[in-house]
Design a protein around this motif. Structure first.
Motif, PDB file in Angstrom:
ATOM      1  N   UNK A 219      14.913  -8.601  -5.595  1.00 42.34           N
ATOM      2  CA  UNK A 219      14.452  -9.935  -5.991  1.00 42.34           C
ATOM      3  C   UNK A 219      12.977 -10.147  -5.642  1.00 42.34           C
ATOM      4  N   UNK A 220      12.536  -9.523  -4.549  1.00 40.39           N
ATOM      5  CA  UNK A 220      11.141  -9.669  -4.125  1.00 40.39           C
ATOM      6  C   UNK A 220      10.193  -8.791  -4.926  1.00 40.39           C
TER       7      UNK A 220
ATOM      8  N   UNK B 106       4.937  -7.135  -1.771  1.00 40.37           N
ATOM      9  CA  UNK B 106       4.582  -7.321  -3.182  1.00 40.37           C
ATOM     10  C   UNK B 106       3.886  -6.077  -3.725  1.00 40.37           C
ATOM     11  N   UNK B 107       4.285  -5.658  -4.916  1.00 40.03           N
ATOM     12  CA  UNK B 107       3.745  -4.424  -5.490  1.00 40.03           C
ATOM     13  C   UNK B 107       3.874  -4.458  -7.005  1.00 40.03           C
ATOM     14  N   UNK B 108       3.160  -3.553  -7.648  1.00 41.17           N
ATOM     15  CA  UNK B 108       3.232  -3.361  -9.095  1.00 41.17           C
ATOM     16  C   UNK B 108       3.932  -2.028  -9.316  1.00 41.17           C
TER      17      UNK B 108
ATOM     18  N   UNK C 225       0.823  -1.201   0.000  1.00 40.39           N
ATOM     19  CA  UNK C 225       0.000   0.000   0.000  1.00 40.39           C
ATOM     20  C   UNK C 225       0.856   1.250   0.000  1.00 40.39           C
ATOM     21  N   UNK C 226       0.642   2.109  -0.988  1.00 43.37           N
ATOM     22  CA  UNK C 226       1.309   3.409  -0.984  1.00 43.37           C
ATOM     23  C   UNK C 226       0.919   4.174   0.279  1.00 43.37           C
ATOM     24  N   UNK C 227      -0.305   3.938   0.759  1.00 36.54           N
ATOM     25  CA  UNK C 227      -0.754   4.629   1.968  1.00 36.54           C
ATOM     26  C   UNK C 227       0.153   4.322   3.157  1.00 36.54           C
ATOM     27  N   UNK C 228       0.672   3.100   3.241  1.00 37.28           N
ATOM     28  CA  UNK C 228       1.591   2.735   4.318  1.00 37.28           C
ATOM     29  C   UNK C 228       2.861   3.564   4.217  1.00 37.28           C
ATOM     30  N   UNK C 229       3.411   3.669   3.020  1.00 42.23           N
ATOM     31  CA  UNK C 229       4.616   4.458   2.794  1.00 42.23           C
ATOM     32  C   UNK C 229       4.361   5.932   3.108  1.00 42.23           C
TER      33      UNK C 229
END
Length: 193
Positions: A173-174, A103-105, A24-28
């Motif tokens: 890598x993740x 995990x992200x796009x 979540x971008x919101x977390x960042x």
């Protein structure tokens, strides 16, 4: 700390390699941007939200000055992890960092940061999508001329323009993750052992 940024990021990338829900971008934004990326403020905000030291911190070097944190309420291992602390730049400058991994796009992260920053990113020599700015978190001033600046140029810019912040979408890598660092006018060099 002498091992520097590359080793720390490689270890964190391995530690974050867990399948889970989308990052979540919101977390960042909440823990890295709204705190200005100041490690003490970010850790305080994470603690107040119930985040704890992540067990994957055991994978970090003993002399590491970063903390890995996650929300135990979201599962074990948690799908998102924050890295907060200080790392040494290649010249030994002490750089505060705040990163959220999971995990992200990449395209979604770029779109979200661009929307928050209000300006298009640049591509660094390392290939990272980067937003360099002063000010924040409510008003940012683009400083894209500093995208590949060395420590001396960043410190000089910080003295005349205020703290220089960098957000990057990095890939490990993740997968892709968000990384915030900054150089303040009073930045110091870490001692070498």
């Amino acid at each position: 700390m002498a091992r520097g940024l590359c080793l720390t990021l490689a270890i964190v990338a391995v530690a974050a390699a867990t399948p889970a829900a989308a990052q979540s971008f919101d977390t960042f934004r909440r823990f890295c941007l709204e705190t200005g990326g100041v490690p003490e403020s970010a850790v305080s905000a994470l603690n107040q939200a119930g985040w704890e030291t992540d067990p994957r911190s055991a994978n970090l070097p003993a002399d590491s000055s970063v903390t890995l944190m996650s929300d135990p309420a979201t599962g074990t291992p948690a799908p998102e992890m924050a890295m907060v602390g200080f790392i040494a730049s290649p010249t030994g400058l002490s750089v505060p960092v705040c990163s959220v991994m999971g995990p992200a796009v990449e395209a979604e992260l770029v779109e979200q940061v661009t929307g928050w920053a209000g300006f298009a990113p640049a591509r660094s020599a390392q290939g990272w999508t980067s937003w360099i700015y002063s000010g924040g978190p409510d008003q940012v001033t683009p400083q894209l001329d500093l995208v590949d600046a060395d420590d001396a140029k960043l410190q000089a810019a910080a003295r005349s323009r205020g703290t220089i912040h960098a957000i990057q979408v990095r890939t490990a890598r993740a997968g892709p993750f968000l990384f915030h660092s900054s150089v303040a006018p009073e930045a110091t060099t870490l001692p070498t052992h």
